[in-house]
Structure formats: C-alpha cells, structure tokens
Design a protein around this motif. Structure first.
Motif, PDB file in Angstrom:
ATOM      1  N   HIS A  62     -85.965 -33.911   5.298  1.00  0.00           N
ATOM      2  CA  HIS A  62     -86.394 -33.591   6.765  1.00  0.00           C
ATOM      3  C   HIS A  62     -86.266 -32.304   6.997  1.00  0.00           C
ATOM      4  CE1 HIS A  62     -87.591 -33.883  10.882  1.00  0.00           C
ATOM      5  NE2 HIS A  62     -86.378 -33.519  11.337  1.00  0.00           N
ATOM      6  N   ILE A  63     -84.735 -32.045   6.635  1.00  0.00           N
ATOM      7  CA  ILE A  63     -84.443 -30.403   6.958  1.00  0.00           C
ATOM      8  C   ILE A  63     -85.237 -29.356   6.220  1.00  0.00           C
ATOM      9  CG2 ILE A  63     -82.547 -28.769   6.580  1.00  0.00           C
ATOM     10  CD1 ILE A  63     -80.861 -31.061   7.162  1.00  0.00           C
ATOM     11  N   ARG A  64     -85.300 -29.869   4.991  1.00  0.00           N
ATOM     12  CA  ARG A  64     -86.271 -29.022   3.916  1.00  0.00           C
ATOM     13  C   ARG A  64     -87.583 -28.960   4.303  1.00  0.00           C
ATOM     14  NH1 ARG A  64     -86.553 -30.003  -1.713  1.00  0.00           N
ATOM     15  NH2 ARG A  64     -87.553 -27.955  -1.561  1.00  0.00           N
ATOM     16  N   ALA A  65     -88.144 -30.172   4.710  1.00  0.00           N
ATOM     17  CA  ALA A  65     -89.829 -30.057   5.056  1.00  0.00           C
ATOM     18  C   ALA A  65     -89.856 -29.102   6.165  1.00  0.00           C
ATOM     19  CB  ALA A  65     -90.343 -31.500   5.474  1.00  0.00           C
ATOM     20  N   ARG A  66     -88.968 -28.915   7.218  1.00  0.00           N
ATOM     21  CA  ARG A  66     -89.055 -28.210   8.350  1.00  0.00           C
ATOM     22  C   ARG A  66     -88.861 -26.668   7.989  1.00  0.00           C
ATOM     23  NH1 ARG A  66     -91.979 -29.543  11.762  1.00  0.00           N
ATOM     24  NH2 ARG A  66     -90.984 -31.126  12.667  1.00  0.00           N
ATOM     25  N   GLU A  78     -99.557 -14.002   9.844  1.00  0.00           N
ATOM     26  CA  GLU A  78    -101.049 -13.861  10.176  1.00  0.00           C
ATOM     27  C   GLU A  78    -101.765 -14.940   9.988  1.00  0.00           C
ATOM     28  OE1 GLU A  78    -100.468 -13.175   6.018  1.00  0.00           O
ATOM     29  OE2 GLU A  78     -99.182 -12.366   7.698  1.00  0.00           O
ATOM     30  N   GLN A  79    -101.248 -15.978   9.185  1.00  0.00           N
ATOM     31  CA  GLN A  79    -102.313 -16.913   8.830  1.00  0.00           C
ATOM     32  C   GLN A  79    -102.389 -18.277   9.973  1.00  0.00           C
ATOM     33  OE1 GLN A  79    -101.262 -18.511   4.855  1.00  0.00           O
ATOM     34  NE2 GLN A  79    -101.905 -16.574   3.902  1.00  0.00           N
ATOM     35  N   ASP A  80    -101.593 -17.925  11.294  1.00  0.00           N
ATOM     36  CA  ASP A  80    -101.873 -18.791  12.159  1.00  0.00           C
ATOM     37  C   ASP A  80    -101.193 -20.262  11.793  1.00  0.00           C
ATOM     38  OD1 ASP A  80    -102.020 -19.543  14.692  1.00  0.00           O
ATOM     39  OD2 ASP A  80    -104.420 -20.129  14.494  1.00  0.00           O
ATOM     40  N   VAL A  81    -100.194 -20.161  11.103  1.00  0.00           N
ATOM     41  CA  VAL A  81     -99.742 -21.565  10.356  1.00  0.00           C
ATOM     42  C   VAL A  81     -99.174 -22.480  11.445  1.00  0.00           C
ATOM     43  CG1 VAL A  81     -97.767 -22.316   9.122  1.00  0.00           C
ATOM     44  CG2 VAL A  81     -98.622 -20.035   8.483  1.00  0.00           C
ATOM     45  N   ASN A  82     -99.388 -23.609  11.279  1.00  0.00           N
ATOM     46  CA  ASN A  82     -98.838 -24.684  12.416  1.00  0.00           C
ATOM     47  C   ASN A  82     -97.423 -24.794  12.111  1.00  0.00           C
ATOM     48  OD1 ASN A  82     -98.506 -26.823  13.906  1.00  0.00           O
ATOM     49  ND2 ASN A  82     -99.861 -28.338  12.693  1.00  0.00           N
ATOM     50  N   VAL A  83     -96.635 -24.356  13.025  1.00  0.00           N
ATOM     51  CA  VAL A  83     -95.037 -24.277  12.640  1.00  0.00           C
ATOM     52  C   VAL A  83     -94.262 -25.508  13.206  1.00  0.00           C
ATOM     53  CG1 VAL A  83     -94.999 -21.926  12.626  1.00  0.00           C
ATOM     54  CG2 VAL A  83     -94.873 -22.950  14.786  1.00  0.00           C
TER      55      VAL A  83
END
Length: 164
Positions: A62-66, A78-83
């Motif tokens: 879970h830590i790694r995925a986030r 600049e790619q407007d990533v869903n953070v």
C-alpha cells in the motif's frame, strides 16, 4: 525592475533548508523507514493480527502504490496526474518468498531515492502549481505523511509480534 539583493541572498538558504527538511522527513526522520522495513522479520511479514485487515506485507504494498503515484506526479507534473486514486491494498497478505519481501523493500528504497533526488534538485520548482492544482512540495509532504502513518502501524505490528 531593480533586483533586491537581500531577497536573493535569503531566498537561497530558505530553499535549501526546505529541501533538506523534506529529505530528512521523507527518509523517516529519527526512525528511517528503509531501516525499519529491513529490520522487520520476513517470517512475520504476512501475519494479520486480530482486529486488523492488513499485514506488514500489505502495508508495504500500500505504501509503495501511493508513493509510486506521487513519484509519477513529481516526475511528470504537467500531465495532470490523478494523485489520489482509490487506495491500493494488495490482496495477498503474505510475500511469496523472503526474496520477494526484500526486493519490495529495495524497490521502495529506490523509488524513495528518486523522489529525494527530485526534491534535492535545485531546478525542481517545489511550489509551482500544476494543472491538477497540486505542487511538488505537496506531493513530497503527502508522501511523508502517508508513509509515516503506515510505518507507525507497521512498527506497532512489529512490536506486537516481537520484532522489536
């Protein structure tokens, strides 16, 4: 436009200070995250204690995925990533092998180093607002907050299991 020399002189040390403090906290402060993970007994990494829905292995995943999501944003803001996508919780609660456990820790450490290198790089604009309304500094702070929260859980699990 006249340049204010005093502003330039004081801005650089503040920038360096902020970067150094972010790096210290990303590493885990007084309890470095990578060291804690490496100290965790692999044989206990898959144990789910009564009342919990996660093991140390699940927490690491879970830590790694986030962290990966936030690192991707920091590398390509600049790619407007869903953070903040839906939280990823690995379905398998036990690593398949000791090697898998340590490879996951190594990958976490490498991704963290990438993030730290970005923060340390003086050409990285920590405070530029990106298309998604977030900043690189926000991503670093979110990473250290999220990781710190779950490392605290991992430390508690480890104490209950006799790791420390």
């Amino acid at each position: 436009m006249k340049t204010d020399l005093k502003s330039i002189q004081t801005a650089q040390p503040v920038d360096s200070l902020v970067r150094a403090q972010l790096v210290e906290l990303l590493q885990g402060g007084f309890a470095p995250n990578v060291i804690l993970l490496r100290e965790f007994d692999y044989k206990k990494a898959g144990v789910i204690l009564d009342g919990l829905h996660f093991s140390a292995w699940i927490l690491l995943g879970h830590i790694r995925a986030r962290q990966q999501t936030l690192l991707n944003f920091m590398k390509h803001p600049e790619q407007d990533v869903n953070v903040w996508p839906d939280a990823h919780w690995p379905e398998n609660h036990v690593p398949e092998s000791e090697q898998e456990w340590y490879l996951a820790i190594d990958a976490y450490a490498q991704e963290l180093d990438e993030m730290i290198n970005l923060v340390q790089d003086p050409t990285t604009d920590l405070f530029a607002v990106q298309p998604n309304g977030k900043t690189i500094s926000w991503a670093a702070l979110t990473t250290l907050h999220h990781t710190g929260y779950h490392i605290g859980q991992l430390k508690t699990i480890g104490r209950q299991l006799g790791v420390w």
